[in-house]
Motif scaffolding. Structure first.
Motif, short mmCIF file in Angstrom:
data_model
loop_
_atom_site.label_atom_id
_atom_site.label_comp_id
_atom_site.label_asym_id
_atom_site.label_seq_id
_atom_site.Cartn_x
_atom_site.Cartn_y
_atom_site.Cartn_z
N ALA A 92 0.82 -1.19 0.00
CA ALA A 92 0.00 0.00 0.00
C ALA A 92 0.87 1.26 0.00
O ALA A 92 0.55 2.22 -0.68
CB ALA A 92 -0.94 0.01 1.19
N ALA A 93 1.96 1.21 0.77
CA ALA A 93 2.85 2.37 0.83
C ALA A 93 3.49 2.63 -0.53
O ALA A 93 3.63 3.77 -0.96
CB ALA A 93 3.92 2.17 1.88
N ARG A 94 3.86 1.55 -1.21
CA ARG A 94 4.50 1.70 -2.52
C ARG A 94 3.53 2.31 -3.54
O ARG A 94 3.92 3.13 -4.36
CB ARG A 94 5.00 0.34 -3.00
N VAL A 95 2.27 1.92 -3.47
CA VAL A 95 1.25 2.49 -4.38
C VAL A 95 1.09 3.97 -4.09
O VAL A 95 1.03 4.80 -5.01
CB VAL A 95 -0.09 1.74 -4.24
N GLY A 96 1.05 4.34 -2.81
CA GLY A 96 0.94 5.75 -2.45
C GLY A 96 2.12 6.57 -2.94
O GLY A 96 1.95 7.68 -3.44
N ILE A 97 3.30 6.01 -2.80
CA ILE A 97 4.51 6.69 -3.29
C ILE A 97 4.45 6.85 -4.80
O ILE A 97 4.76 7.91 -5.34
CB ILE A 97 5.78 5.93 -2.85
N PHE A 98 4.01 5.79 -5.49
CA PHE A 98 3.92 5.85 -6.94
C PHE A 98 2.91 6.91 -7.39
O PHE A 98 3.19 7.71 -8.28
CB PHE A 98 3.54 4.48 -7.51
N LEU A 99 1.74 6.93 -6.75
CA LEU A 99 0.73 7.92 -7.12
C LEU A 99 1.20 9.34 -6.82
O LEU A 99 0.94 10.27 -7.58
CB LEU A 99 -0.60 7.62 -6.42
N SER A 100 1.91 9.50 -5.72
CA SER A 100 2.49 10.81 -5.40
C SER A 100 3.51 11.22 -6.44
O SER A 100 3.56 12.38 -6.85
CB SER A 100 3.14 10.78 -4.02
N ALA A 101 4.32 10.26 -6.86
CA ALA A 101 5.33 10.53 -7.89
C ALA A 101 4.68 10.95 -9.20
O ALA A 101 5.16 11.87 -9.87
CB ALA A 101 6.23 9.31 -8.09
N ILE A 102 3.57 10.31 -9.55
CA ILE A 102 2.86 10.71 -10.77
C ILE A 102 2.41 12.16 -10.64
O ILE A 102 2.56 12.95 -11.57
CB ILE A 102 1.65 9.79 -11.03
N GLY A 103 1.86 12.53 -9.49
CA GLY A 103 1.42 13.91 -9.27
C GLY A 103 2.56 14.90 -9.41
O GLY A 103 2.41 15.96 -10.03
N VAL A 104 3.71 14.58 -8.85
CA VAL A 104 4.87 15.46 -8.95
C VAL A 104 5.33 15.57 -10.39
O VAL A 104 5.59 16.68 -10.89
CB VAL A 104 6.02 14.96 -8.04
N VAL A 105 5.42 14.44 -11.09
CA VAL A 105 5.87 14.45 -12.49
C VAL A 105 4.92 15.26 -13.35
O VAL A 105 5.34 16.08 -14.17
CB VAL A 105 6.04 13.01 -13.02
N VAL A 106 3.62 15.06 -13.17
CA VAL A 106 2.64 15.81 -13.96
C VAL A 106 2.73 17.30 -13.64
O VAL A 106 2.72 18.14 -14.54
CB VAL A 106 1.21 15.26 -13.71
N GLY A 107 2.85 17.65 -12.37
CA GLY A 107 2.98 19.06 -11.99
C GLY A 107 4.21 19.71 -12.59
O GLY A 107 4.15 20.82 -13.12
N VAL A 108 5.33 19.02 -12.54
CA VAL A 108 6.58 19.57 -13.09
C VAL A 108 6.49 19.69 -14.60
O VAL A 108 6.86 20.73 -15.17
CB VAL A 108 7.79 18.70 -12.68
N THR A 109 5.97 18.67 -15.26
CA THR A 109 5.93 18.74 -16.73
C THR A 109 4.96 19.80 -17.21
O THR A 109 5.27 20.54 -18.14
CB THR A 109 5.59 17.38 -17.36
N GLN A 110 3.78 19.89 -16.58
CA GLN A 110 2.84 20.92 -17.01
C GLN A 110 3.32 22.31 -16.61
O GLN A 110 3.14 23.26 -17.36
CB GLN A 110 1.45 20.66 -16.43
N GLY A 111 3.92 22.42 -15.45
CA GLY A 111 4.33 23.73 -14.96
C GLY A 111 5.61 24.26 -15.58
O GLY A 111 5.75 25.46 -15.79
N LEU A 112 6.53 23.37 -15.88
CA LEU A 112 7.85 23.82 -16.35
C LEU A 112 8.18 23.42 -17.79
O LEU A 112 8.97 24.10 -18.44
CB LEU A 112 8.95 23.27 -15.43
N LEU A 113 7.61 22.35 -18.28
CA LEU A 113 8.04 21.83 -19.58
C LEU A 113 7.03 22.02 -20.71
O LEU A 113 7.40 21.91 -21.88
CB LEU A 113 8.39 20.34 -19.46
N LEU A 114 5.77 22.28 -20.40
CA LEU A 114 4.76 22.39 -21.46
C LEU A 114 5.07 23.53 -22.42
O LEU A 114 5.08 23.35 -23.64
CB LEU A 114 3.37 22.56 -20.86
N ARG A 115 5.36 24.71 -21.91
CA ARG A 115 5.61 25.86 -22.77
C ARG A 115 6.85 25.67 -23.64
O ARG A 115 6.79 25.87 -24.86
CB ARG A 115 5.71 27.13 -21.94
#
Length: 164
Positions: A1-24
């Motif tokens: 369960a902890a690993r799934v939570g870490i993975f989902l958190s990592a997806i959120g961070v990756v999506v935030g970084v890519t949309q916030g810094l890399l999209l433009r």
């Protein structure tokens, strides 16, 4: 369960970084390379990356491999903001609320469809009735349908509406 939570958190961070810094910068690079239809290229690339991501996840059995596929999640996150921008530019200012309602409705329909169909597929795969990665392959097929619909829909917009 902890690993799934870490993975989902990592997806959120990756999506935030890519949309916030890399999209433009990515959009600007595609604009120089592809020209005025760069938004179609961004959407197509993002949806194809999402389909590939889900297809690859169907065959992954280790947590490490899941984390290695995270960049595809980030790339896949480019589709929604670019599609929203395309649609918003095609509508008069007074219709922005309607456009946002349409996006919200699509998200709700996806959740309803997903929560109805995907658990059934997951249950069949846990019973051994279907391939264990069938759920991810189904998600990949949905993303390929979205890709086809986006290509068709954006082809209907005149090129001058697809520019920033």
């Amino acid at each position: 369960a902890a690993r799934v939570g870490i993975f989902l958190s990592a997806i959120g961070v990756v999506v935030g970084v890519t949309q916030g810094l890399l999209l433009r910068p990515t959009s600007a690079a595609l604009q120089r390379w592809v020209g005025e239809t760069y938004e179609r290229a961004v959407v197509g690339t993002a949806l194809a990356a999402n389909a590939l991501h889900f297809a690859l996840l169907a065959f992954v059995s280790s947590g490490t491999a899941w984390f290695l596929l995270l960049p595809l999640s980030g790339l896949a996150s480019f589709a929604a903001p670019v599609l929203r921008g395309i649609v918003m530019r095609t509508q008069p200012v007074g219709r922005f609320g309607s456009v946002n309602a349409m996006f919200s409705t699509c998200a709700v329909l996806a959740r309803v469809f997903g929560s109805a169909v995907f658990p059934w597929i997951l249950a069949r795969s846990q019973e051994g009735a279907v391939f264990p990665g069938a759920l991810n392959l189904a998600a990949s097929a949905v993303m390929l349908c979205c890709l086809a619909a986006a290509v068709r829909a954006t082809a209907l917009f005149p090129p001058h509406l697809l520019r920033p």
